[in-house]
Design a protein around this motif. Structure first.
Motif, short mmCIF file in Angstrom:
data_model
loop_
_atom_site.label_atom_id
_atom_site.label_comp_id
_atom_site.label_asym_id
_atom_site.label_seq_id
_atom_site.Cartn_x
_atom_site.Cartn_y
_atom_site.Cartn_z
N GLN A 232 94.24 31.41 16.33
CA GLN A 232 95.38 31.77 17.63
C GLN A 232 94.30 31.85 19.26
O GLN A 232 92.77 32.25 19.00
N LEU A 233 94.08 30.95 19.76
CA LEU A 233 93.01 31.54 20.97
C LEU A 233 93.99 32.05 21.94
O LEU A 233 94.94 31.85 22.20
N ASP A 234 93.15 33.09 22.66
CA ASP A 234 93.31 34.03 23.33
C ASP A 234 92.73 33.89 24.92
O ASP A 234 91.51 33.24 25.27
N PRO A 235 93.62 34.67 26.13
CA PRO A 235 92.69 34.19 27.41
C PRO A 235 91.20 34.56 27.63
O PRO A 235 91.17 35.81 27.03
N GLY A 236 90.24 33.97 28.05
CA GLY A 236 89.07 33.82 27.82
C GLY A 236 88.20 33.48 26.65
O GLY A 236 86.94 33.93 26.51
N ASP A 237 89.01 32.66 25.85
CA ASP A 237 88.06 32.36 25.01
C ASP A 237 88.56 31.21 25.36
O ASP A 237 87.88 30.23 26.17
#
Length: 282
Positions: A232-237
């Protein structure tokens, strides 16, 4: 929008570049540019503010990294066919992924410190993608809707640690300061086509890298789609997407960074970085 962070190291304020080119201070109006501060809702809140109503940043203020903190700092190797050739490696059939340490994050114009024991520190101008909303198993068609913005990255590398001995790319890519990011975080609406951006890097005033994102083996949308299949990619990655040819390792004979060298690098529409190389203190 062109978003920016300015001020002393570790105490930067969020800001926005106004139409007249001045940096305007968003401190107290929005969260810093990390995590939830990069979501669509957070960016829409900034869009609703008239930049000229904000105080101007002090003249000559230092520009910090364009994001405050990174969760995952993911990099893509050999993503330009001509760079793979100069590295004497085959063009990959699927993206080559590795991690940079999140604390690689550095300001775009601060000095680059050669790590202690390094003998083969190298440069790489790259397009970086900053994620703005949670992405897991997203389609290539929808992938760019998950982007908060794009930025210039210098994916600095220590080639001996990366490829010699037991190798492992992460060892050569993770030293403090090995990820200058910025100057701006440019939202996607400012970029007509992210796969048609000229890029360059000059070493000591001499052009060594010239490229265009059109020649990426795997484009930005495909990379987000592909990476999100595995985690999973999250905000800020941040995803930094590979470099065109012209790195020091590929020269004959190879050329590596030494104290006193200067780098200037940039990508059309995303701004430029300028760094001086220094020795590790002590």
């Amino acid at each position: 929008m062109k978003l920016v962070r300015f001020g002393l190291k570790g105490a930067e304020n969020p800001g926005i570049v106004a139409a007249d080119g001045t940096i305007r201070d968003l401190a107290g109006r929005v969260p810093d540019f990390e995590g939830e501060g990069l979501t669509p809702a957070a960016l829409d809140k900034i869009r609703a503010i008239d930049p000229m109503s904000l105080p101007a940043a002090p003249a000559g203020a230092r520009i910090g990294p364009c994001v405050a903190r990174i969760g995952n700092f993911i990099a893509v190797g050999l993503n330009y066919a001509d760079h793979a050739a100069e590295s004497n490696l085959p063009v990959p059939k699927e993206p080559v992924l590795f991690n940079k340490a999140p604390n690689c994050l550095a300001a775009p114009n601060d000095d680059v410190v050669i790590p202690p024991g390094s003998v083969k520190t190298d440069w790489e101008v790259e397009l970086a993608i900053v994620i703005g909303k949670t992405a897991y198993h997203v389609s290539e068609a929808d992938a760019l809707s998950y982007v908060a913005g794009f930025a210039v990255c210098n994916d600095l590398s220590e080639r001996a640690w990366q490829t010699e001995g037991t190798g492992q790319w992460v060892k050569g890519k993770a030293a403090p300061g090995f990820g200058p990011l910025g100057p701006w975080l440019v939202t996607p609406d400012e970029i007509a086509d992210v796969q048609k951006l000229d890029m360059f890097l000059d070493l000591n005033g001499k052009r060594v890298q010239t490229g265009n994102t059109a020649t990426m083996v795997f484009g930005a949308a495909y990379l987000i789609h592909y990476i999100s299949k595995f985690f999973q990619l999250d905000p800020g990655d941040v995803i930094t997407t590979g470099t065109p040819p012209g790195v020091g390792m590929g020269m004959k004979p190879p050329v590596y960074l030494k104290p006193g060298d200067t780098m200037r690098l940039g990508i059309a529409g995303l701004g430029e970085q300028s760094q001086t190389v220094i020795a590790y203190p002590g």
